[in-house]
Design a protein around this motif. Structure first.
Motif, PDB file in Angstrom:
ATOM      1  N   PRO A   1       0.827  -1.208   0.000  1.00  0.00           N
ATOM      2  CA  PRO A   1       0.000   0.000   0.000  1.00  0.00           C
ATOM      3  C   PRO A   1       0.850   1.242   0.000  1.00  0.00           C
ATOM      4  CG  PRO A   1      -0.772  -1.592   1.626  1.00  0.00           C
ATOM      5  CD  PRO A   1       0.515  -2.104   1.087  1.00  0.00           C
ATOM      6  N   SER A   2       0.319   2.272  -0.655  1.00  0.00           N
ATOM      7  CA  SER A   2       1.089   3.494  -0.791  1.00  0.00           C
ATOM      8  C   SER A   2       1.326   4.170   0.532  1.00  0.00           C
ATOM      9  CB  SER A   2       0.365   4.469  -1.729  1.00  0.00           C
ATOM     10  OG  SER A   2      -0.896   4.768  -1.199  1.00  0.00           O
ATOM     11  N   SER A   3       0.570   3.841   1.553  1.00  0.00           N
ATOM     12  CA  SER A   3       0.753   4.476   2.840  1.00  0.00           C
ATOM     13  C   SER A   3       1.903   3.879   3.625  1.00  0.00           C
ATOM     14  CB  SER A   3      -0.534   4.353   3.667  1.00  0.00           C
ATOM     15  OG  SER A   3      -0.851   2.982   3.838  1.00  0.00           O
ATOM     16  N   SER A   4       2.488   2.787   3.104  1.00  0.00           N
ATOM     17  CA  SER A   4       3.572   2.145   3.817  1.00  0.00           C
ATOM     18  C   SER A   4       4.756   3.059   3.893  1.00  0.00           C
ATOM     19  CB  SER A   4       3.972   0.858   3.098  1.00  0.00           C
ATOM     20  OG  SER A   4       2.890  -0.010   2.988  1.00  0.00           O
ATOM     21  N   SER A   5       5.467   3.022   5.007  1.00  0.00           N
ATOM     22  CA  SER A   5       6.689   3.786   5.110  1.00  0.00           C
ATOM     23  C   SER A   5       7.786   3.030   4.429  1.00  0.00           C
ATOM     24  CB  SER A   5       7.057   4.020   6.569  1.00  0.00           C
ATOM     25  OG  SER A   5       7.621   2.877   7.117  1.00  0.00           O
TER      26      SER A   5
ATOM     27  N   ALA B   1       8.678  -1.956   4.187  1.00  0.00           N
ATOM     28  CA  ALA B   1       7.684  -0.890   4.304  1.00  0.00           C
ATOM     29  C   ALA B   1       7.487  -0.465   5.749  1.00  0.00           C
ATOM     30  CB  ALA B   1       6.353  -1.359   3.727  1.00  0.00           C
ATOM     31  N   HIS B   2       7.511  -1.419   6.658  1.00  0.00           N
ATOM     32  CA  HIS B   2       7.284  -1.138   8.078  1.00  0.00           C
ATOM     33  C   HIS B   2       8.513  -1.599   8.846  1.00  0.00           C
ATOM     34  CE1 HIS B   2       3.094  -0.473   6.990  1.00  0.00           C
ATOM     35  NE2 HIS B   2       3.150  -1.618   6.328  1.00  0.00           N
ATOM     36  N   HIS B   3       9.426  -0.658   9.045  1.00  0.00           N
ATOM     37  CA  HIS B   3      10.706  -1.017   9.642  1.00  0.00           C
ATOM     38  C   HIS B   3      10.524  -1.654  11.011  1.00  0.00           C
ATOM     39  CE1 HIS B   3      12.761   0.963   6.470  1.00  0.00           C
ATOM     40  NE2 HIS B   3      12.308   2.154   6.783  1.00  0.00           N
ATOM     41  N   PRO B   4      11.209  -2.763  11.266  1.00  0.00           N
ATOM     42  CA  PRO B   4      11.218  -3.300  12.621  1.00  0.00           C
ATOM     43  C   PRO B   4      12.012  -2.370  13.539  1.00  0.00           C
ATOM     44  CG  PRO B   4      12.796  -4.459  11.248  1.00  0.00           C
ATOM     45  CD  PRO B   4      12.042  -3.543  10.340  1.00  0.00           C
ATOM     46  N   LYS B   5      11.945  -2.637  14.817  1.00  0.00           N
ATOM     47  CA  LYS B   5      12.675  -1.795  15.768  1.00  0.00           C
ATOM     48  C   LYS B   5      14.167  -1.893  15.482  1.00  0.00           C
ATOM     49  CE  LYS B   5      13.274  -0.897  20.689  1.00  0.00           C
ATOM     50  NZ  LYS B   5      12.910  -1.328  22.075  1.00  0.00           N
ATOM     51  N   HIS B   6      14.805  -0.729  15.312  1.00  0.00           N
ATOM     52  CA  HIS B   6      16.220  -0.721  14.972  1.00  0.00           C
ATOM     53  C   HIS B   6      17.075  -0.950  16.209  1.00  0.00           C
ATOM     54  CE1 HIS B   6      15.157   0.566  11.020  1.00  0.00           C
ATOM     55  NE2 HIS B   6      14.663   1.707  11.433  1.00  0.00           N
ATOM     56  N   PRO B   7      18.242  -1.563  16.016  1.00  0.00           N
ATOM     57  CA  PRO B   7      19.187  -1.653  17.124  1.00  0.00           C
ATOM     58  C   PRO B   7      19.524  -0.262  17.640  1.00  0.00           C
ATOM     59  CG  PRO B   7      19.882  -3.031  15.280  1.00  0.00           C
ATOM     60  CD  PRO B   7      18.733  -2.203  14.791  1.00  0.00           C
ATOM     61  N   THR B   8      19.958  -0.182  18.877  1.00  0.00           N
ATOM     62  CA  THR B   8      20.224   1.106  19.516  1.00  0.00           C
ATOM     63  C   THR B   8      21.170   1.962  18.699  1.00  0.00           C
ATOM     64  OG1 THR B   8      19.903   0.101  21.677  1.00  0.00           O
ATOM     65  CG2 THR B   8      21.028   2.225  21.626  1.00  0.00           C
ATOM     66  N   GLU B   9      22.269   1.347  18.190  1.00  0.00           N
ATOM     67  CA  GLU B   9      23.258   2.131  17.454  1.00  0.00           C
ATOM     68  C   GLU B   9      22.683   2.686  16.157  1.00  0.00           C
ATOM     69  OE1 GLU B   9      23.945  -2.272  16.539  1.00  0.00           O
ATOM     70  OE2 GLU B   9      23.461  -1.005  18.267  1.00  0.00           O
TER      71      GLU B   9
ATOM     72  N   THR C   1      17.344   9.889  12.070  1.00  0.00           N
ATOM     73  CA  THR C   1      16.242  10.681  12.595  1.00  0.00           C
ATOM     74  C   THR C   1      14.971  10.233  11.896  1.00  0.00           C
ATOM     75  OG1 THR C   1      16.390  12.406  10.930  1.00  0.00           O
ATOM     76  CG2 THR C   1      17.803  12.648  12.866  1.00  0.00           C
ATOM     77  N   GLY C   2      13.841  10.678  12.387  1.00  0.00           N
ATOM     78  CA  GLY C   2      12.571  10.280  11.793  1.00  0.00           C
ATOM     79  C   GLY C   2      12.482  10.629  10.332  1.00  0.00           C
ATOM     80  N   LYS C   3      13.100  11.724   9.940  1.00  0.00           N
ATOM     81  CA  LYS C   3      13.025  12.158   8.543  1.00  0.00           C
ATOM     82  C   LYS C   3      13.778  11.213   7.613  1.00  0.00           C
ATOM     83  CE  LYS C   3      14.312  16.039   5.583  1.00  0.00           C
ATOM     84  NZ  LYS C   3      14.991  17.341   5.521  1.00  0.00           N
ATOM     85  N   GLU C   4      14.918  10.703   8.077  1.00  0.00           N
ATOM     86  CA  GLU C   4      15.747   9.858   7.224  1.00  0.00           C
ATOM     87  C   GLU C   4      15.232   8.434   7.139  1.00  0.00           C
ATOM     88  OE1 GLU C   4      19.243  10.261   9.442  1.00  0.00           O
ATOM     89  OE2 GLU C   4      19.993  12.002   8.387  1.00  0.00           O
ATOM     90  N   ASP C   5      14.425   8.023   8.096  1.00  0.00           N
ATOM     91  CA  ASP C   5      14.003   6.633   8.168  1.00  0.00           C
ATOM     92  C   ASP C   5      12.860   6.358   7.178  1.00  0.00           C
ATOM     93  OD1 ASP C   5      13.765   4.057   8.916  1.00  0.00           O
ATOM     94  OD2 ASP C   5      12.794   4.448  10.836  1.00  0.00           O
ATOM     95  N   ALA C   6      13.164   6.492   5.902  1.00  0.00           N
ATOM     96  CA  ALA C   6      12.186   6.266   4.837  1.00  0.00           C
ATOM     97  C   ALA C   6      12.831   5.394   3.779  1.00  0.00           C
ATOM     98  CB  ALA C   6      11.745   7.595   4.231  1.00  0.00           C
ATOM     99  N   TYR C   7      12.004   4.728   3.006  1.00  0.00           N
ATOM    100  CA  TYR C   7      12.542   3.816   1.996  1.00  0.00           C
ATOM    101  C   TYR C   7      11.994   4.178   0.622  1.00  0.00           C
ATOM    102  CZ  TYR C   7      13.709  -0.412  -0.512  1.00  0.00           C
ATOM    103  OH  TYR C   7      14.217  -1.294  -1.430  1.00  0.00           O
TER     104      TYR C   7
ATOM    105  N   VAL D   1      17.501  -4.239   7.582  1.00  0.00           N
ATOM    106  CA  VAL D   1      16.685  -5.042   6.669  1.00  0.00           C
ATOM    107  C   VAL D   1      17.097  -4.838   5.208  1.00  0.00           C
ATOM    108  CG1 VAL D   1      14.350  -5.487   5.818  1.00  0.00           C
ATOM    109  CG2 VAL D   1      14.738  -5.190   8.265  1.00  0.00           C
ATOM    110  N   PRO D   2      17.181  -3.586   4.712  1.00  0.00           N
ATOM    111  CA  PRO D   2      17.655  -3.434   3.326  1.00  0.00           C
ATOM    112  C   PRO D   2      19.061  -3.985   3.122  1.00  0.00           C
ATOM    113  CG  PRO D   2      16.633  -1.403   4.102  1.00  0.00           C
ATOM    114  CD  PRO D   2      16.782  -2.283   5.296  1.00  0.00           C
TER     115      PRO D   2
END
Length: 628
Positions: free
Chosen positions: A59-63, A407-415, A421-427, A480-481
């Motif tokens: 879906p187009s709404s996927s991140s 599309a829906h990133h799992p929780k990232h490791p701490t590092e 940032t929220g802005k960069e976390d796009a695919y 993931v990528p």
């Protein structure tokens, strides 16, 4: 013509590309593409595009994450194109950033700004793009548009498509004589992920254990051929395809999906057959094999070569004599007739495939195919399309199953979470056509080194390695990528060998923050072309990149979605030590659907490292002070 429901084999209309360079405007025509798409992205179709090839629609709404990888692919979204994972441009890109120590000019930075000269060649192209702001501007005014699930309706090659559009690359394109079960140069095709594994959602080969989930069975598939024995059951109908590599077969299930978002084995099989008949069969055998080219009409609609009425025979004859010889049906004609929607002849298709495989075995045994491919030259458009298809098959098998995770990133490791940032976390992905244009514009070739900062699932890295034959390296921050990139690299190299494509085996994909990864500075010093999809990078990250780019050699080219030098940059004594002082920037236009996050065209920039203008400025300053 259509072979399957909801599949359009017609060629899209060519687009006109406007390239702005200083004051000269060129309008080369772009070739039309066949029905295959880029990117190496999980393709779909936008609200503005018709659909033809796509897998695993999201879906187009996927991140999703903005990566420097294209994608795939042809103008239509159908089960064979890559997933397009989109998000509003306000979402963030995943690339890490690595900062190397800048090598400053010996001239100290001056505060005076008495001399002003135009050093940048970038110019605005009017309102054709939403943004012409500098990538270093902390407050970009980019008009962000939420993308829908997109297809790619643009030409699959970046070439002009004219009759003389020969491939600039002059080395060998094929290496079938070096391929066997042990593999070309140790690469090997044994253990590839097969069609049936994709349909059932359970991989038994080398890529097994990748957490693809439970076996999904064949519930989403239905029979294409109506005859008994071809229905979806416990033992679904199948056929083997013999690839150009000797002894290499793949089993294809003869079913079609109930939803366009699923992998379509029959469509992929037809495209594989068409490419083999088009490019691998020597002229001496075309009368046997024929063609499946979309440019030819369905044989059922073609007038018979035998006259419907004949002249009256001689007096006393009791019967009309038959013609001396009846035309033989080629393998391509038999395949096309069996697949035609108004016939769907399953038994006839099996017979045609048996003829094909037997004829292919004969070609391989006598060496005619190897001799034909030795030194074979191709048009840029044709070579790009073949590479596109081969990479698409690998993408659908090992990247497609990760559509949801991408599309829906799992929780990232701490590092990782701390580095983004929220802005960069796009695919997002740059499709195959975009990378083809990069190969053409930057003159990437077998002697070149290509580096992708923010390489995502590895699409552009792998395309550069085989389409241009370049040494190729990618760096990706998100886990993931980066995992998908490693899987795709292994599968793509197997597929190169299955098709006899001579790709550069010096290709690597790395996981980590490219600001601090130990291999980045080494690769940048060697790089001829650096690709960075900085569409949503914050200004701080772009500043870090300019510091890293100080290590690039003269003549190196940086391809980016936002410029690293302000438009109309003028060198003076206060900014002569900045990155803009050693860069010549050229603005270009990419076509509609060449990126996955929007359906319209936009701008990209090629920035060439040129330190001569900085040296000339220094000399002028010295001469000016000496005259005082």
């Amino acid at each position: 013509m259509n072979f399957f429901p909801n599949q359009n084999g017609s060629k899209p209309k060519p687009h006109v590309t406007t390239v702005v360079r200083t004051t000269t405007v060129k309008k080369p025509s772009t070739p039309s593409s066949s029905s295959s798409t880029i990117p190496r992205s999980i393709n779909g179709s936008s609200s503005k595009a018709s659909s033809s090839n796509g897998h695993l629609k999201v879906p187009s709404s996927s991140s999703s994450k903005f990566n420097g990888n294209s994608p795939k692919k042809n103008g239509n979204s159908s089960p064979l194109s890559r997933p397009t994972l989109t998000k509003e441009l306000s979402s963030k890109s995943s690339n890490g950033v690595s900062k190397s120590s800048p090598t400053r000019s010996p001239i100290p930075k001056r505060k005076a700004s008495s001399v002003a000269r135009v050093e940048s060649e970038s110019e605005s192209s009017g309102s054709e793009s939403e943004s012409s702001e500098d990538a270093l501007d902390p407050k970009p005014k980019l008009k962000r548009q939420k993308s829908s699930y997109l297809g790619n309706l643009t030409p699959r090659s970046a070439s002009n498509g004219g009759p003389e559009d020969e491939l600039a690359r002059m080395d060998e394109l094929f290496c079938l004589d070096d391929v066997d079960m042990r593999g070309e140069f140790g690469r090997g095709w044994v253990g590839f992920v097969g069609c049936e594994e994709v349909l059932r959602g359970k991989v038994e080969g080398w890529a097994g254990g990748s957490n693809w989930g439970e076996s999904k069975g064949l519930e989403k598939y239905q029979a294409y051929f109506p005859q008994p024995g071809f229905e979806n059951g416990e033992k679904p109908p199948s056929v083997d395809l013999l690839y150009p590599a000797t002894g290499c077969r793949e089993k294809f299930i003869l079913l079609t999906p109930t939803a366009a978002s699923e992998f379509n084995p029959l469509s992929e099989l037809r495209r594989a057959l068409r490419n083999i008949l088009e490019y691998y069969i020597p002229p001496s055998h075309t009368h046997i094999f024929g063609t499946l080219s979309d440019s030819l009409s369905d044989p059922l609609e073609t007038p018979s070569v035998v006259a419907s009425r004949m002249n009256s025979p001689f007096a006393g004859s009791l019967a009309t004599p038959p013609p001396e010889s009846m035309p033989a049906e080629t393998i391509g004609d038999a395949l096309r007739k069996a697949l035609a929607p108004n016939r769907r002849d399953g038994p006839g298709f099996l017979r045609a495939m048996e003829r094909f495989n037997v004829a292919m075995q004969d070609l391989q045994k006598e060496g005619s195919m190897k001799a034909h491919l030795k030194g074979k030259r191709m048009k840029s458009r044709d070579w790009s399309g073949l590479v596109d298809f081969v990479h698409e098959t690998a993408y659908s098998r090992v990247v497609g199953p990760y559509a949801h995770e991408l599309a829906h990133h799992p929780k990232h490791p701490t590092e990782v979470a701390e580095a983004i940032t929220g802005k960069e976390d796009a695919y997002g992905e740059l499709r195959h056509n975009f990378m083809s244009r990069v190969v053409e514009e930057t003159k990437l070739g077998p002697e070149s080194v290509f580096v992708d900062l923010g390489s995502g699932v590895g699409n552009c890295v792998l395309q550069a390695a085989v389409q241009a034959g370049s040494r190729s390296y990618g760096f990706e921050l998100l886990p993931v990528p980066a995992h998908c990139a490693r899987l795709q690299l292994r599968e793509v190299q197997r597929r190169w060998a299955m098709w006899g494509l001579k790709g550069n085996l010096d290709v690597q994909v790395f996981e980590g923050d490219f600001r601090i990864h130990p291999m980045v500075s080494k690769r940048l010093r060697e790089a001829d072309v650096v690709l960075v999809n900085n569409e949503v990078f914050p200004s701080s990250l772009n500043i870090d990149l300019t510091n890293m780019f100080l290590d690039l050699k003269d003549g190196s080219k940086i391809v980016s979605l936002k410029p690293f030098v302000p438009e109309g940059f003028r060198m003076n004594e206060s900014n002569c030590d900045s990155f803009g002082a050693i860069v010549k920037s050229i603005q270009n236009i990419y076509h509609k659907d060449w990126v996955t996050w929007k359906g319209d065209s936009g701008k990209y920039y090629i920035q060439i490292i040129d330190r001569t203008k900085r040296a000339k400025f220094e000399e002028e300053m010295i001469n000016k002070r000496s005259r005082r």
